[in-house]
Design a protein around this motif. Structure first.
Motif, PDB file in Angstrom:
ATOM      1  N   PRO A  42      60.193  26.777  37.520  1.00  0.00           N
ATOM      2  CA  PRO A  42      60.888  25.487  37.536  1.00  0.00           C
ATOM      3  C   PRO A  42      62.301  25.515  38.108  1.00  0.00           C
ATOM      4  O   PRO A  42      62.901  24.462  38.292  1.00  0.00           O
ATOM      5  CB  PRO A  42      60.910  25.097  36.058  1.00  0.00           C
ATOM      6  N   PHE A  43      62.843  26.693  38.375  1.00  0.00           N
ATOM      7  CA  PHE A  43      64.227  26.775  38.866  1.00  0.00           C
ATOM      8  C   PHE A  43      64.317  27.876  39.909  1.00  0.00           C
ATOM      9  O   PHE A  43      63.359  28.609  40.154  1.00  0.00           O
ATOM     10  CB  PHE A  43      65.200  27.039  37.715  1.00  0.00           C
ATOM     11  N   GLN A  44      65.485  28.010  40.515  1.00  0.00           N
ATOM     12  CA  GLN A  44      65.690  29.039  41.530  1.00  0.00           C
ATOM     13  C   GLN A  44      67.140  29.498  41.498  1.00  0.00           C
ATOM     14  O   GLN A  44      68.002  28.829  40.900  1.00  0.00           O
ATOM     15  CB  GLN A  44      65.352  28.488  42.911  1.00  0.00           C
ATOM     16  N   PRO A  45      67.438  30.650  42.110  1.00  0.00           N
ATOM     17  CA  PRO A  45      68.831  31.092  42.197  1.00  0.00           C
ATOM     18  C   PRO A  45      69.701  30.013  42.825  1.00  0.00           C
ATOM     19  O   PRO A  45      69.306  29.362  43.788  1.00  0.00           O
ATOM     20  CB  PRO A  45      68.746  32.336  43.081  1.00  0.00           C
ATOM     21  N   LYS A  74      70.359  35.882  36.440  1.00  0.00           N
ATOM     22  CA  LYS A  74      71.498  35.792  35.527  1.00  0.00           C
ATOM     23  C   LYS A  74      71.774  34.307  35.299  1.00  0.00           C
ATOM     24  O   LYS A  74      72.103  33.575  36.235  1.00  0.00           O
ATOM     25  CB  LYS A  74      72.736  36.484  36.089  1.00  0.00           C
ATOM     26  N   ILE A  75      71.598  33.870  34.065  1.00  0.00           N
ATOM     27  CA  ILE A  75      71.731  32.454  33.724  1.00  0.00           C
ATOM     28  C   ILE A  75      72.871  32.289  32.732  1.00  0.00           C
ATOM     29  O   ILE A  75      72.917  32.976  31.702  1.00  0.00           O
ATOM     30  CB  ILE A  75      70.422  31.916  33.115  1.00  0.00           C
ATOM     31  N   ASP A  76      73.790  31.380  33.033  1.00  0.00           N
ATOM     32  CA  ASP A  76      74.934  31.142  32.161  1.00  0.00           C
ATOM     33  C   ASP A  76      75.002  29.691  31.723  1.00  0.00           C
ATOM     34  O   ASP A  76      74.727  28.771  32.506  1.00  0.00           O
ATOM     35  CB  ASP A  76      76.234  31.481  32.891  1.00  0.00           C
ATOM     36  N   ILE A  77      75.393  29.499  30.465  1.00  0.00           N
ATOM     37  CA  ILE A  77      75.740  28.175  29.956  1.00  0.00           C
ATOM     38  C   ILE A  77      77.194  28.241  29.514  1.00  0.00           C
ATOM     39  O   ILE A  77      77.562  29.062  28.663  1.00  0.00           O
ATOM     40  CB  ILE A  77      74.842  27.750  28.781  1.00  0.00           C
ATOM     41  N   ASN A  78      78.019  27.409  30.112  1.00  0.00           N
ATOM     42  CA  ASN A  78      79.430  27.336  29.758  1.00  0.00           C
ATOM     43  C   ASN A  78      79.728  25.950  29.209  1.00  0.00           C
ATOM     44  O   ASN A  78      79.340  24.935  29.809  1.00  0.00           O
ATOM     45  CB  ASN A  78      80.312  27.608  30.975  1.00  0.00           C
ATOM     46  N   ALA A  79      80.415  25.900  28.077  1.00  0.00           N
ATOM     47  CA  ALA A  79      80.766  24.627  27.455  1.00  0.00           C
ATOM     48  C   ALA A  79      82.241  24.617  27.101  1.00  0.00           C
ATOM     49  O   ALA A  79      82.800  25.649  26.699  1.00  0.00           O
ATOM     50  CB  ALA A  79      79.923  24.389  26.202  1.00  0.00           C
ATOM     51  N   ASP A 117      73.073  33.054  42.204  1.00  0.00           N
ATOM     52  CA  ASP A 117      72.310  33.154  43.454  1.00  0.00           C
ATOM     53  C   ASP A 117      71.988  34.602  43.812  1.00  0.00           C
ATOM     54  O   ASP A 117      71.468  34.881  44.887  1.00  0.00           O
ATOM     55  CB  ASP A 117      73.053  32.470  44.601  1.00  0.00           C
ATOM     56  N   VAL A 118      72.292  35.522  42.881  1.00  0.00           N
ATOM     57  CA  VAL A 118      71.990  36.948  43.063  1.00  0.00           C
ATOM     58  C   VAL A 118      70.945  37.371  42.035  1.00  0.00           C
ATOM     59  O   VAL A 118      71.001  36.959  40.881  1.00  0.00           O
ATOM     60  CB  VAL A 118      73.267  37.806  42.891  1.00  0.00           C
ATOM     61  N   ILE A 119      69.975  38.175  42.446  1.00  0.00           N
ATOM     62  CA  ILE A 119      69.015  38.767  41.517  1.00  0.00           C
ATOM     63  C   ILE A 119      69.569  40.110  41.056  1.00  0.00           C
ATOM     64  O   ILE A 119      69.888  40.970  41.866  1.00  0.00           O
ATOM     65  CB  ILE A 119      67.637  38.967  42.180  1.00  0.00           C
ATOM     66  N   ASP A 145      64.034  38.118  32.939  1.00  0.00           N
ATOM     67  CA  ASP A 145      63.089  38.843  33.781  1.00  0.00           C
ATOM     68  C   ASP A 145      62.296  37.878  34.672  1.00  0.00           C
ATOM     69  O   ASP A 145      61.625  36.969  34.167  1.00  0.00           O
ATOM     70  CB  ASP A 145      62.147  39.654  32.881  1.00  0.00           C
ATOM     71  N   THR A 146      62.355  38.083  35.982  1.00  0.00           N
ATOM     72  CA  THR A 146      61.706  37.172  36.920  1.00  0.00           C
ATOM     73  C   THR A 146      60.186  37.286  36.893  1.00  0.00           C
ATOM     74  O   THR A 146      59.487  36.376  37.352  1.00  0.00           O
ATOM     75  CB  THR A 146      62.175  37.446  38.360  1.00  0.00           C
TER      76      THR A 146
END
Length: 267
Positions: free
Chosen positions: A28-31, A67-72, A55-57, A93-94
């Motif tokens: 459902p998503f991409q870099p 690498k997925i980040d949530i910043n609040a 955008d880097v694996i 893990d991809t």
């Protein structure tokens, strides 16, 4: 504005057993994907959050990962009363769609909490490393047993996005195993159905979900939270609404970049 945006999207449930679900054939998503949200209490701006996929694996445990980040962060008057700068992230893990590493760095007023979770899915274990609140030096670490295919509180949401909702019945409870706060906790949401939602980007077909959670210091009633995800292959958050002790909290989509699939906008 403690326990708000991240509490909304990273929720725990109780007394439930995780299940396996059929996943969409396409990721459902991409870099490079970036989702920006804004939160208001009444008419007052309260906070902002960004969900971003690097955008880097990265290679973690010899596995390719996103690498997925949530910043609040708080904004406006809420920034004056209690500043929040939170960063939660996962190396996801991809291939197997499980986390290889999780981290959270919490700054809420004077409160600080820093930790890293190192997953070893071959041994069904995770090492929790606690870091000093200021220097970030290692203070302690402890191993815990985990079930197969466990998620962390960030990867759990991205796994939810991967589920094929055409195979989920209205009223069905979706339960995902997660590891959080040094123990296994199920993440559960009820699928309430579909509707058309008016957004900044236009009218969008949406999935309606209600997380199963108990009344606490933030939420005034049990299961008061309602979440709308786009009813397409992306399943991005469009809106969140909750009744809290200081009024109604509304979180709405502000901007999106680099979606992998077309958004389900009604022309």
């Amino acid at each position: 504005m403690k326990k708000t945006l991240l509490a909304i999207f990273l929720l725990t449930a109780f007394g439930l057993k995780a299940q396996k679900y059929e996943l969409s054939k396409e990721i459902p998503f991409q870099p490079g994907e970036k989702i920006e949200l804004k939160a208001t209490v009444g008419f007052i701006r309260a906070a902002e959050a960004t969900f971003s996929v690097s955008d880097v694996i990265y290679t973690i445990n010899n596995k390719p990962t996103w690498k997925i980040d949530i910043n609040a962060k708080t904004v406006g008057v809420f920034e004056f009363f209690s500043s929040v700068r939170d960063n939660w992230g996962t190396y996801y893990d991809t291939t197997s769609l499980v986390p290889q590493q999780f981290y959270r760095y919490i700054k809420e007023g004077r409160f600080r909490k820093n930790e890293i979770l190192y997953f070893d899915h071959d041994k069904d274990s995770v090492t929790v490393a606690k870091l000093h609140k200021e220097t970030m030096k290692l203070e302690s670490q402890k191993d815990h047993a985990i079930p197969e295919n466990v998620q962390d509180m960030v990867s759990g949401y991205y796994y939810l996005r991967s589920i094929d909702f055409d195979k989920i019945k209205e009223g069905e409870l979706i339960v995902i195993n997660t590891f959080f706060d040094d123990k296994q906790k199920p993440f559960a949401v009820k699928f309430m159905g579909r509707e058309v939602l008016k957004t900044k980007l236009g009218d969008v077909n949406a999935l309606v979900l209600v997380p199963m959670m108990k009344k606490d210091s933030l939420f005034e009633e049990d299961n008061t939270l309602k979440i709308w995800l786009s009813d397409d292959l992306n399943k991005i958050p469009l809106k969140v609404q909750a009744k809290i002790y200081v009024g109604y909290l509304n979180v709405e989509l502000k901007n999106v970049e680099n979606l992998r699939h077309p958004l389900s906008i009604i022309e």
